[in-house]
Design a protein around this motif. Sequence first.
Motif, PDB file in Angstrom:
ATOM      1  N   PHE A 293      20.340  44.886 -13.412  1.00  0.00           N
ATOM      2  CA  PHE A 293      21.045  43.972 -14.308  1.00  0.00           C
ATOM      3  C   PHE A 293      21.900  42.997 -13.482  1.00  0.00           C
ATOM      4  O   PHE A 293      23.129  43.126 -13.427  1.00  0.00           O
ATOM      5  CB  PHE A 293      21.928  44.750 -15.290  1.00  0.00           C
ATOM      6  N   LEU A 294      21.265  42.031 -12.855  1.00  0.00           N
ATOM      7  CA  LEU A 294      21.984  41.168 -11.920  1.00  0.00           C
ATOM      8  C   LEU A 294      23.023  40.293 -12.615  1.00  0.00           C
ATOM      9  O   LEU A 294      24.129  40.093 -12.087  1.00  0.00           O
ATOM     10  CB  LEU A 294      20.988  40.285 -11.153  1.00  0.00           C
ATOM     11  N   LEU A 295      22.686  39.746 -13.779  1.00  0.00           N
ATOM     12  CA  LEU A 295      23.647  38.895 -14.482  1.00  0.00           C
ATOM     13  C   LEU A 295      24.835  39.718 -14.969  1.00  0.00           C
ATOM     14  O   LEU A 295      25.990  39.294 -14.842  1.00  0.00           O
ATOM     15  CB  LEU A 295      22.973  38.198 -15.658  1.00  0.00           C
ATOM     16  N   PHE A 296      24.573  40.899 -15.509  1.00  0.00           N
ATOM     17  CA  PHE A 296      25.664  41.759 -15.953  1.00  0.00           C
ATOM     18  C   PHE A 296      26.561  42.123 -14.767  1.00  0.00           C
ATOM     19  O   PHE A 296      27.790  42.190 -14.904  1.00  0.00           O
ATOM     20  CB  PHE A 296      25.126  43.041 -16.594  1.00  0.00           C
ATOM     21  N   ALA A 297      25.947  42.393 -13.620  1.00  0.00           N
ATOM     22  CA  ALA A 297      26.724  42.732 -12.424  1.00  0.00           C
ATOM     23  C   ALA A 297      27.583  41.556 -11.982  1.00  0.00           C
ATOM     24  O   ALA A 297      28.752  41.731 -11.604  1.00  0.00           O
ATOM     25  CB  ALA A 297      25.786  43.159 -11.291  1.00  0.00           C
ATOM     26  N   ALA A 298      27.024  40.353 -12.035  1.00  0.00           N
ATOM     27  CA  ALA A 298      27.799  39.167 -11.678  1.00  0.00           C
ATOM     28  C   ALA A 298      29.000  39.003 -12.600  1.00  0.00           C
ATOM     29  O   ALA A 298      30.116  38.688 -12.160  1.00  0.00           O
ATOM     30  CB  ALA A 298      26.910  37.931 -11.740  1.00  0.00           C
ATOM     31  N   GLU A 299      28.779  39.238 -13.883  1.00  0.00           N
ATOM     32  CA  GLU A 299      29.875  39.106 -14.848  1.00  0.00           C
ATOM     33  C   GLU A 299      30.951  40.163 -14.601  1.00  0.00           C
ATOM     34  O   GLU A 299      32.159  39.871 -14.702  1.00  0.00           O
ATOM     35  CB  GLU A 299      29.321  39.223 -16.269  1.00  0.00           C
ATOM     36  N   ALA A 300      30.539  41.386 -14.276  1.00  0.00           N
ATOM     37  CA  ALA A 300      31.519  42.444 -14.016  1.00  0.00           C
ATOM     38  C   ALA A 300      32.350  42.130 -12.775  1.00  0.00           C
ATOM     39  O   ALA A 300      33.570  42.341 -12.753  1.00  0.00           O
ATOM     40  CB  ALA A 300      30.810  43.794 -13.861  1.00  0.00           C
TER      41      ALA A 300
END
Length: 647
Positions: free
Chosen positions: A534-541
């Motif tokens: 989940f690259l986008l979720f990781a970036a957001e976190a």
Amino acid sequence: MTTLRREAKTLELPWRFTGREDELELIRRSLTAGHHGIVVTGPAGCGKTRLVTEAVRGSDRARAAGTPETRHLSFAAFAHLLPERVSLHRAVQLLSGVRLLVVDDAHLLDDASAALVHQLAVHGRTRLIVVAADVGPCPGAISRLWTGELLPRLVLEPLPGEETEQLLAAGVGGSLEPLTLNRLRHLSRGDLRLLRDLVDALRERGLLTCRAETDTWAWRGPVPVTATIREHAAQVLEGPREARETLERLAFAEPLPLPMGDLDLRLLEDLESDGLIRIDDHGTVRLTHPLHGPVLRAAAGRLRAARLARTPDRWEAALAAESAALTGRIEQADVRPLPTPVGEWLAQEGAAVPAGYAAVRARFSRLRGELREAAAWAREGLRGAPHDARCRCELALAAAQSGDTATAQEAIDGHPDLDEPSAWLAAARGDTEGALAAIGDAMDGMVQRYGNEAGAPGVGAHGAGEGAGSVTEAEPACADAVFALYDLVRLGAPGKAAELLPADSVFALHANALAREDGAALDRAAEALEERGFLLFAAEAHAQAARAHRDPRAARTSRTRAVALARRCQGARTPALSGLVLGELTARQRQIVTLAAAGLSNRQIAEQLTLSIRTVGNHLYSAYARLGASDRGALPWLVELPEVQPA
């Protein structure tokens, strides 16, 4: 439909040099005072020679190159620089006066030439740039340049995806549609010569067409097998007849493999040792290079092709299995890369992609943060089923999370029941309260469709948002409900979502960390999300962690990680990432981009900053490349989220 075509006899100039900034600087530094040069190695076709040519442009230099045909001739590579008969000692003396010597294809040098290069490095009077490909054995005198620490070695990796995309855009004269981009990268496998030959073949045959809805160039249909393309596959075309027949069977079986038991084991052993096939753990056999299949199919006669070709029913079951595997991974909250050769083959060949499969494939890509690819898959499904709600939902979500509100709105027009896209469309417009309310509507819709097991009983239209109503403590059992609740976390409102998400899930980990405003815990959640794909979720976190950290150094680290991951998410522009993007730019680029986003023209910016108009344009061009923007119309979103609009 617009088609890109050029005459076959048109003389093409080399593509504009793109990327490799760090490697370029490293080579240039090796030519400064106190340095004796460098060895550049890497796979064939990865751009070594072009990189060196760019690095020494404008320098006074001599050049030599090895060739397969002259490996048995002494000093053949230096025949233009040395007299006809010369000893090694005399050759070193003659070339010691050369300030810079570039030796290309050093892995093909004859022994005398290799020894000469080695001795020049030992003497240290001539700066050397030695280029060698990682194919086959290299002369010992050349390999000892770096193993003996005479010269530093730069191992050139294949051009990164982002830079390959920029290179192709420059070569084609416009952006490529994501599935076409992936196909070209897959076929070329990092070989830039093959990549250019493929693009030239597409242009000669007029196979690149402009997609009006995205203003990108797309390619569907078979690989154009020109004489130049055939040269790249000579190894499979010129082998023994028995081996060729086995390779043809594998080619016509694509996109599916063949069981090892259906083929001659002795031939398979030879083909595997030659690197032409690969056998997986399940005992199935495929061609190693993705170009070989299309070339073999094109070279086969019509009768042979008719005999070997597979019928559509042979891949229908495989396509259903791919769809089930993708769905299963989504339900397991694991979206790490999964091979999907059948679906990709259908799209590449221009066949109809079932809307159900396209929607699942788009969702998988979107959850991975591959937003442009997700939109492309959704459009593939909509070509055959223009009103399919699942594909419209995925297109709207990918567009809204990219900041493309016009496309998102168009996708959901006439589909008022698509609550999740409506939420992200509201978020893209800056209406966070409206987004949270829409997520509540989405939860209500799931309960109505699937019953209370699909979501938390009692979740009302406003129950999903913090302070917007009460939520019961039941946990959602449906993947759709989990992702709907997780949208609240992504939008910065964890609230009851932290209690309702499955307690042992990575999404609950993120929600709890955000609810506590714990920067370190948010970073750990980001790492867990990245591990699951989940690259986008990781970036957001990580972005949320950067805001939560009280230690400036920790905040800076989180922010750097967020930017690095966001750049891999194909133009993602979500509320959590707001304010991060400009950090990728230099101070001057940030200044110019901010003014351009405010509506100033290049001339006005130049006058205000006392710069030339050309300098402003160059800075903007570099900024566009770094930010993934096509023009200044996208800059306001990149600089700052729009003001919140009343619901």
